[in-house]
Design a protein around this motif. Structure first.
Motif, mmCIF file in Angstrom:
data_model
loop_
_atom_site.group_PDB
_atom_site.id
_atom_site.type_symbol
_atom_site.label_atom_id
_atom_site.label_comp_id
_atom_site.label_asym_id
_atom_site.label_seq_id
_atom_site.Cartn_x
_atom_site.Cartn_y
_atom_site.Cartn_z
ATOM 1 N N SER A 95 7.899 7.305 43.228
ATOM 2 C CA SER A 95 7.197 6.812 44.416
ATOM 3 C C SER A 95 5.955 6.030 44.031
ATOM 4 O O SER A 95 5.312 6.310 43.022
ATOM 5 C CB SER A 95 6.768 7.989 45.289
ATOM 6 O OG SER A 95 7.849 8.513 45.969
ATOM 7 N N VAL A 96 5.627 5.073 44.866
ATOM 8 C CA VAL A 96 4.428 4.254 44.658
ATOM 9 C C VAL A 96 3.350 4.728 45.625
ATOM 10 O O VAL A 96 3.632 4.993 46.791
ATOM 11 C CB VAL A 96 4.763 2.766 44.927
ATOM 12 C CG1 VAL A 96 3.562 1.899 44.686
ATOM 13 C CG2 VAL A 96 5.919 2.320 44.056
ATOM 14 N N GLU A 97 2.137 4.820 45.130
ATOM 15 C CA GLU A 97 1.035 5.227 46.000
ATOM 16 C C GLU A 97 0.589 4.043 46.855
ATOM 17 O O GLU A 97 0.424 2.929 46.339
ATOM 18 C CB GLU A 97 -0.164 5.713 45.175
ATOM 19 C CG GLU A 97 0.036 7.079 44.521
ATOM 20 C CD GLU A 97 0.227 8.175 45.570
ATOM 21 O OE1 GLU A 97 1.043 9.092 45.300
ATOM 22 O OE2 GLU A 97 -0.406 8.111 46.630
ATOM 23 N N PRO A 98 0.361 4.261 48.143
ATOM 24 C CA PRO A 98 -0.157 3.174 48.976
ATOM 25 C C PRO A 98 -1.580 2.819 48.532
ATOM 26 O O PRO A 98 -2.274 3.668 47.947
ATOM 27 C CB PRO A 98 -0.175 3.773 50.388
ATOM 28 C CG PRO A 98 0.543 5.069 50.311
ATOM 29 C CD PRO A 98 0.570 5.496 48.905
ATOM 30 N N PRO A 99 -2.016 1.605 48.817
ATOM 31 C CA PRO A 99 -3.394 1.249 48.461
ATOM 32 C C PRO A 99 -4.394 2.126 49.216
ATOM 33 O O PRO A 99 -4.114 2.543 50.345
ATOM 34 C CB PRO A 99 -3.513 -0.226 48.890
ATOM 35 C CG PRO A 99 -2.341 -0.497 49.745
ATOM 36 C CD PRO A 99 -1.284 0.495 49.416
ATOM 37 N N LEU A 117 -5.323 1.394 52.951
ATOM 38 C CA LEU A 117 -4.262 1.196 53.944
ATOM 39 C C LEU A 117 -4.417 2.160 55.117
ATOM 40 O O LEU A 117 -4.213 1.798 56.278
ATOM 41 C CB LEU A 117 -2.882 1.369 53.294
ATOM 42 C CG LEU A 117 -1.666 1.143 54.202
ATOM 43 C CD1 LEU A 117 -1.694 -0.250 54.832
ATOM 44 C CD2 LEU A 117 -0.361 1.337 53.425
ATOM 45 N N ARG A 118 -4.801 3.394 54.828
ATOM 46 C CA ARG A 118 -4.957 4.386 55.891
ATOM 47 C C ARG A 118 -5.956 3.908 56.949
ATOM 48 O O ARG A 118 -5.689 4.004 58.152
ATOM 49 C CB ARG A 118 -5.436 5.699 55.284
ATOM 50 C CG ARG A 118 -5.543 6.849 56.271
ATOM 51 C CD ARG A 118 -6.037 8.111 55.567
ATOM 52 N NE ARG A 118 -6.069 9.248 56.466
ATOM 53 C CZ ARG A 118 -7.056 9.513 57.312
ATOM 54 N NH1 ARG A 118 -8.098 8.697 57.391
ATOM 55 N NH2 ARG A 118 -7.021 10.587 58.088
ATOM 56 N N LYS A 129 -6.835 0.850 57.608
ATOM 57 C CA LYS A 129 -6.261 -0.310 58.319
ATOM 58 C C LYS A 129 -5.295 0.170 59.401
ATOM 59 O O LYS A 129 -5.263 -0.358 60.520
ATOM 60 C CB LYS A 129 -5.530 -1.220 57.343
ATOM 61 C CG LYS A 129 -6.451 -2.029 56.441
ATOM 62 C CD LYS A 129 -5.638 -2.932 55.544
ATOM 63 C CE LYS A 129 -6.556 -3.721 54.629
ATOM 64 N NZ LYS A 129 -5.799 -4.503 53.639
ATOM 65 N N ILE A 130 -4.473 1.170 59.042
ATOM 66 C CA ILE A 130 -3.505 1.707 60.009
ATOM 67 C C ILE A 130 -4.245 2.269 61.220
ATOM 68 O O ILE A 130 -3.901 1.987 62.377
ATOM 69 C CB ILE A 130 -2.638 2.805 59.370
ATOM 70 C CG1 ILE A 130 -1.689 2.187 58.335
ATOM 71 C CG2 ILE A 130 -1.847 3.558 60.424
ATOM 72 C CD1 ILE A 130 -0.975 3.213 57.478
ATOM 73 N N LEU A 131 -5.281 3.083 60.953
ATOM 74 C CA LEU A 131 -6.004 3.713 62.066
ATOM 75 C C LEU A 131 -6.729 2.670 62.906
ATOM 76 O O LEU A 131 -6.788 2.787 64.142
ATOM 77 C CB LEU A 131 -6.989 4.749 61.520
ATOM 78 C CG LEU A 131 -6.341 5.955 60.829
ATOM 79 C CD1 LEU A 131 -7.383 6.872 60.216
ATOM 80 C CD2 LEU A 131 -5.457 6.740 61.801
ATOM 81 N N SER A 144 -5.699 -0.442 63.352
ATOM 82 C CA SER A 144 -4.660 -1.133 64.133
ATOM 83 C C SER A 144 -4.251 -0.285 65.328
ATOM 84 O O SER A 144 -4.057 -0.795 66.430
ATOM 85 C CB SER A 144 -3.423 -1.398 63.285
ATOM 86 O OG SER A 144 -3.725 -2.240 62.207
ATOM 87 N N ALA A 145 -4.108 1.012 65.109
ATOM 88 C CA ALA A 145 -3.712 1.891 66.203
ATOM 89 C C ALA A 145 -4.806 1.929 67.265
ATOM 90 O O ALA A 145 -4.527 1.939 68.468
ATOM 91 C CB ALA A 145 -3.440 3.305 65.683
ATOM 92 N N GLU A 146 -6.069 1.931 66.833
ATOM 93 C CA GLU A 146 -7.181 1.920 67.779
ATOM 94 C C GLU A 146 -7.158 0.636 68.598
ATOM 95 O O GLU A 146 -7.394 0.646 69.803
ATOM 96 C CB GLU A 146 -8.506 2.041 67.011
ATOM 97 C CG GLU A 146 -9.715 2.270 67.895
ATOM 98 C CD GLU A 146 -9.600 3.514 68.742
ATOM 99 O OE1 GLU A 146 -9.060 4.534 68.266
ATOM 100 O OE2 GLU A 146 -10.017 3.466 69.923
#
Lengths: 178, 256
Positions: free
Chosen positions: B55-59, B62-63, B65-67, B69-71
């Motif tokens: 598995s590759v670790e996400p940058p 990224l977490r 950025k995701i939060l 975007s959701a906001e």
């Protein structure tokens, strides 16, 4: 550990912290599905963001009697494959790199096969794609795949064989192998 | 022609699930079958192509950025609801929408009931004529539609699909030596709305959202399913033909 269904309930009540739990649980999975489908880290990050926004927007459509894993997995696959379709491009093999490799022809053939299979993956029906990804990308056993997708092991095998058969035809049709 | 059992063993070889006796039987078969060796090589390429070492670790960012975007999505949703709240209420329209939905569902139910029971009223006849008309079109255009052809064990036939009159129609022509079930799955966002069997030989049609199925009693049969598409993804349809012993054939019907 709190179940995914409970966390979804909390998200739907507006608890921001609950959504963060979902992100923490599934970020790596979604990222890796995207990366293995797209073969590109930047695209994988973009798709991961898109997936979680879609999850957030559609959370009220999630059926709590189903597995959340299956649901987010399908969204991840669809978004990854949508990007594959939008970004169909030729593999550009660097001749200098190939010249240094002791088996340049084998490397080229393997790379070509990988690219062809990445493009062929969107052509499969989603049910067939799902088993291929879970088996080869996530390394799941037939039993685990059956549990995730809610289908008998026999059906997992049958779909896996059908998916490989179809992908193999893509290789043959495009002159790689046989 | 590679026996089904050997194909099963080859897949088992790739997945590491063969018993010793199965591996031995496969090795014996491959000794004298070049076709088998080529088939196995093709399966190996698939396994190698999709294998990721780990598995590759996400940058790390990224977490966040995701939060964020959701906001952003949460804010847009709240603004949308607020805007709708400020608009004049259109209760009549929303009630009308419910009425139309109910009427549409009732109409689909009447059509399906009439098709299944053979009872044909004026409106149902008109809809059935449209299906037959579509079939005529399909008949003429079949060779140009890249049908999925199959021949496996007790079944032989072809499947093809096209859009006619604003909806997608899927046709499966099948010859079967025994009773089989024919199932088509359309995937998320798509819904089957009806079925028709212009030739005899099929029964027990089931239309359930993204799934349509029927039983084919043996002999020759033409199954036609109508689909209401809500997306233009061009995703393929999944055709599965099964007998008493399990799946006989499964493959994708291309839609583009």
């Amino acid at each position: 550990m709190e179940t995914d269904a409970k966390i979804v309930e909390r998200c739907l009540r507006g608890e921001r912290a609950a959504f963060e739990v979902l992100v923490d649980r599934y970020e790596k999975l979604v990222y890796n599905i995207a990366y293995r489908t797209l073969g590109n880290l930047e695209d994988a990050a973009d798709v991961t963001q898109t997936v979680f926004v879609k999850v957030f927007e559609r959370l009220d459509t999630f059926d709590p009697s189903r597995k959340f894993f299956s649901w987010i997995f399908r969204i991840s696959m669809n978004e990854s494959l949508n990007l594959v379709k939008r970004r169909r491009r030729e593999v550009d093999l660097d001749p200098e790199i190939l010249a240094d490799d002791p088996n340049p022809e084998e490397l080229a053939a393997a790379s070509e096969a990988r690219e062809i299979l990445r493009r062929a993956l969107p052509e499969l029906h989603s049910d067939l794609r799902a088993v291929i990804v879970l088996r080869h990308f996530e390394g799941m056993s037939y039993r685990e795949i059956g549990e995730v997708l809610g289908i008998p092991e026999k059906t997992v095998k049958s779909r896996l064989f059908s998916a490989r058969h179809a992908l193999r035809r893509s290789l043959v049709r495009l002159g790689v192998g046989e | 022609m590679i026996p089904d059992k050997m194909i099963e063993y080859m897949n088992g070889e790739i997945d590491g699930t063969n018993s010793d006796s199965e591996s031995a039987a496969l090795r014996e078969f491959l000794r004298s079958s070049e076709e088998g060796r080529r088939y196995l090589e093709g399966l190996r390429r698939i396994g190698e192509a999709f294998e990721a070492p780990e598995s590759v670790e996400p940058p790390p960012d990224l977490r966040e950025k995701i939060l964020a975007s959701a906001e952003g999505a949460r804010t847009r949703s709240r603004e949308g609801r607020e805007a709708r709240r400020l608009l004049p209420r259109s209760g009549v329209r929303s009630r009308g929408g419910l009425v139309f939905s109910f009427a549409g569902g009732a109409l689909a139910g009447i059509l399906l009931f009439s098709l299944l029971t053979g009872w044909i009223g004026e409106e149902a006849r008109e809809n059935e004529d449209r299906l037959y008309g579509t079939l005529g079109f399909l008949d003429m255009e079949r060779d140009h539609l890249r049908p999925l052809r199959f021949e496996n064990g007790p079944v032989v036939g072809s499947a093809w699909t096209t859009v006619s009159d604003g909806r997608r129609v899927v046709a499966i022509e099948i010859g079967a030596e025994e009773e089989v079930t024919v199932e088509v799955r359309a995937g998320e966002g798509r819904r089957f709305t009806g079925a028709s069997f212009p030739k005899a030989g099929a029964s027990r049609a089931e239309i359930d959202g993204e799934r349509a199925a029927c039983a084919v009693e043996g002999g020759s049969c033409l199954c036609v399913f109508a689909l209401e598409e809500s997306d233009e993804s061009g995703s393929p349809l999944l055709l599965t033909i099964a007998g008493a012993a399990g799946t006989i054939f499964e493959d994708s019907i291309r839609t583009e």
